[in-house]
Design a protein around this motif. Structure first.
Motif, PDB file in Angstrom:
ATOM      1  N   ASP A 361      46.366  36.654  27.373  1.00 47.94           N
ATOM      2  CA  ASP A 361      45.694  37.730  26.654  1.00 47.94           C
ATOM      3  C   ASP A 361      45.226  38.788  27.635  1.00 47.94           C
ATOM      4  N   ASP A 362      45.039  40.008  27.117  1.00 46.21           N
ATOM      5  CA  ASP A 362      44.549  41.087  27.966  1.00 46.21           C
ATOM      6  C   ASP A 362      43.164  40.755  28.508  1.00 46.21           C
ATOM      7  N   ALA A 410      40.400  37.060  29.757  1.00 43.45           N
ATOM      8  CA  ALA A 410      40.096  37.195  28.331  1.00 43.45           C
ATOM      9  C   ALA A 410      39.165  36.090  27.840  1.00 43.45           C
ATOM     10  N   HIS A 427      47.968  38.008  35.585  1.00 44.45           N
ATOM     11  CA  HIS A 427      46.618  38.555  35.506  1.00 44.45           C
ATOM     12  C   HIS A 427      46.540  39.889  36.234  1.00 44.45           C
ATOM     13  N   LYS A 430      48.324  42.580  34.136  1.00 45.78           N
ATOM     14  CA  LYS A 430      47.586  42.877  32.901  1.00 45.78           C
ATOM     15  C   LYS A 430      46.518  43.936  33.130  1.00 45.78           C
ATOM     16  N   GLN A 433      45.469  49.660  32.811  1.00 46.32           N
ATOM     17  CA  GLN A 433      44.759  50.274  31.691  1.00 46.32           C
ATOM     18  C   GLN A 433      44.582  51.750  32.002  1.00 46.32           C
TER      19      GLN A 433
END
Length: 530
Positions: A361-362, A410, A427, A430, A433
């Motif tokens: 997950d983010d 997350a 990780h 990810k 952003q």
């Protein structure tokens, strides 16, 4: 990664022998890997040969005349035993045989008959007696007792010991010093450390570097010994590793930042910075004596990376004792964006920047407004959330930060959040952003090197002037803990705040360059906390 389990009890007599055999087999297999390693200068490895005196356990023959390496392996069953005066000068049978020091000198004389380019190695799991006037001053760069032994005055305790050793061996002071110039003390080597060391050599040779592959290699060595095979040439080694071949060989970069590497001569390129620091042990080496040394380290690492890439390497095995931001700098010096793969072996696990990604997950992003300037600070927490401590430190030192961005897994910060290289690489990626840059590092408790999560652009290495106060009443420090705080170096701003006393395990802070300082090349001091 499987954590090591404690032994069920003390070893039996058979267990002691097996431990010693395994220790010696590791050095033999490591020598074999050097024979087939990149640009090897060795043609063959020899095991328990005749004609080499007492340094016959493992021998590496040079491809050219001279330069052979002769090793004597000594395994101590009691981990408290030291390389001390008694170990070197007391005969094992109350005077009925020679002492180890006398045997080493006799071997040196025999080897000199074939030239004066040989190297003898005393290899042992015994650590040095640090209080000994000679043994406590072995050169960490070369593992030799000279130049210290040759430079001390005869009236000093060390000088008296040189004369005592010469008298014990029955030679002149000059003859003893000549022998010491050829004798390396490879001391304090544990089986676990040596397993990691040999696995780096396997990776550099293009082999499978897993624990299972290493065990296969040790089984091969045991087979050589049982069969009476004393000479193993390059063709023999390549035949033995046929089933272990995985990819093309890699360069070996040895970074000796806070501790010397006893096998630095194996490296494609090695850098040595231990002498820039004060401190008698690695954990005490935090800030070099001269602040300009940060820039020297940066230049030398950049030069090392350029040498590796100019020689055509696209994969590098990294080895050495360094603090976290030094790992980060290695990641930027040999970046993945140029299709360069980095690998590091630690605690039985191989961490690689090209590890297969997994589904995650983010990560969670938390912004903390500081309004102290225009820059962005990024804190990455994998085992704990470092937000409050980092924010407090930034405010107390008035670092020019607009807001702090904390990135955690997350599911939250936890000591099992990063389990292996696949999780670390995923990780890290990810972290992309809008406006956040990329900043990741795996959990230090999980043993991963930080270069796996080093931002590939837009982030400068963190400046550190921190070392935890071991007497702080509310802090339990450990060698594996992370103790990092930030000193911004951007647009002419170069603050050096006082060392904070408060630290958390496994957190990190980086400084995001604002547009007005994007062309600034920062100095990089390694962060505390290896």
């Amino acid at each position: 990664m499987t954590a090591p389990r404690p032994a069920a009890g003390p070893p039996s007599s058979s267990g002691v022998r097996r431990g010693g055999d395994t220790f010696q087999d590791l050095f033999v297999w490591g020598a074999a890997m050097r024979v087939i390693g990149p640009a090897s200068r060795f043609a063959q490895v020899e095991v328990e040969i005749t004609g080499a005196g007492n340094v016959d356990d493992v021998v590496l023959r040079s491809r050219t005349a001279g330069g052979d390496v002769y090793g004597q392996v000594k395994w101590a069953t009691n981990p408290a035993d030291l390389v001390d005066e008694t170990f070197l000068t007391t005969p094992p049978r109350a005077g009925k045989s020679k002492s180890l020091l006398q045997k080493l000198y006799t071997s040196h004389v025999a080897l000199k008959q074939h030239g004066n380019d040989h190297t003898m190695q005393l290899i042992t799991n015994r650590p040095f007696d640090g209080g000994h006037p000679l043994l406590g001053h072995a050169d960490g760069r070369t593992d030799l007792l000279v130049p210290h032994a040759s430079q001390v005055s005869a009236r000093t305790e060390a000088g008296t010991m040189v004369d005592r050793w010469a008298e014990h061996v029955g030679v002149t002071r000059a003859e003893l010093l000549d022998m010491l110039g050829h004798l390396q003390f490879i001391a304090g080597r544990t089986i676990s450390a040596e397993r990691d060391h040999v696995r780096t050599l396997m990776l550099a040779a293009g082999l499978d570097g897993s624990e299972q592959a290493l065990q296969q290699g040790l089984t091969t060595v045991a087979g050589w010994v049982v069969a009476g095979t004393r000479v193993v040439n390059e063709q023999d080694v390549r035949q033995a590793v046929t089933g272990l071949r995985r990819e093309t060989p890699s360069a070996l970069l040895v970074v000796q930042s806070i501790d010397a590497d006893p096998h630095a001569d194996e490296a494609t390129v090695a850098v040595q910075w231990v002498g820039l620091y004060d401190g008698d042990e690695p954990r005490a080496r935090v800030i070099p004596r001269d602040p300009e040394s940060w820039n020297r380290m940066d230049r030398e690492l950049a030069t090392a990376a350029a040498m590796i890439e100019n020689e055509g390497w696209s994969s590098t095995v990294v080895r050495g004792s360094m603090r976290q931001t030094t790992f980060f700098r290695v990641g930027t010096a040999l970046p993945q964006v140029r299709q360069h793969t980095l690998r590091y072996v630690q605690r039985g696990e191989t961490w690689s920047t090209n590890a297969t990604k997994v589904t995650l997950d983010d990560p969670t992003l938390r912004r903390t407004q500081l309004d102290l300037g225009k820059d962005l600070a990024v804190a990455v927490g994998t085992t704990v959330d470092p937000t409050e401590e980092v924010a407090t430190w930034l405010r107390s030192n008035q670092v020019s930060i607009h807001h702090l961005l904390t990135i955690t897994p997350a599911a939250g910060a936890d000591d099992a959040s990063i389990t292996d290289a696949r999780h670390a690489v995923t990780h890290a990626e990810k972290g992309t952003q809008p406006g956040s840059g990329r900043a990741r590092r795996p959990s230090r408790r999980q043993g991963g090197p930080p270069f796996l999560g080093w931002p590939r652009r837009a982030l400068t290495p963190a400046r550190s002037s921190s070392e935890p106060n071991p007497h702080h009443s509310g802090l339990r420090t450990s060698r594996s803990g992370t103790r990092l705080h930030t000193d911004v170096h951007c647009s002419g701003l170069n603050t050096r705040p006082n060392s904070p006393d408060r630290h958390r395990r496994t957190s990190n802070a980086l400084v995001h360059q604002s547009p007005q300082c994007s062309r600034t090349r920062p100095s990089f001091p390694p962060a505390a906390g290896l």
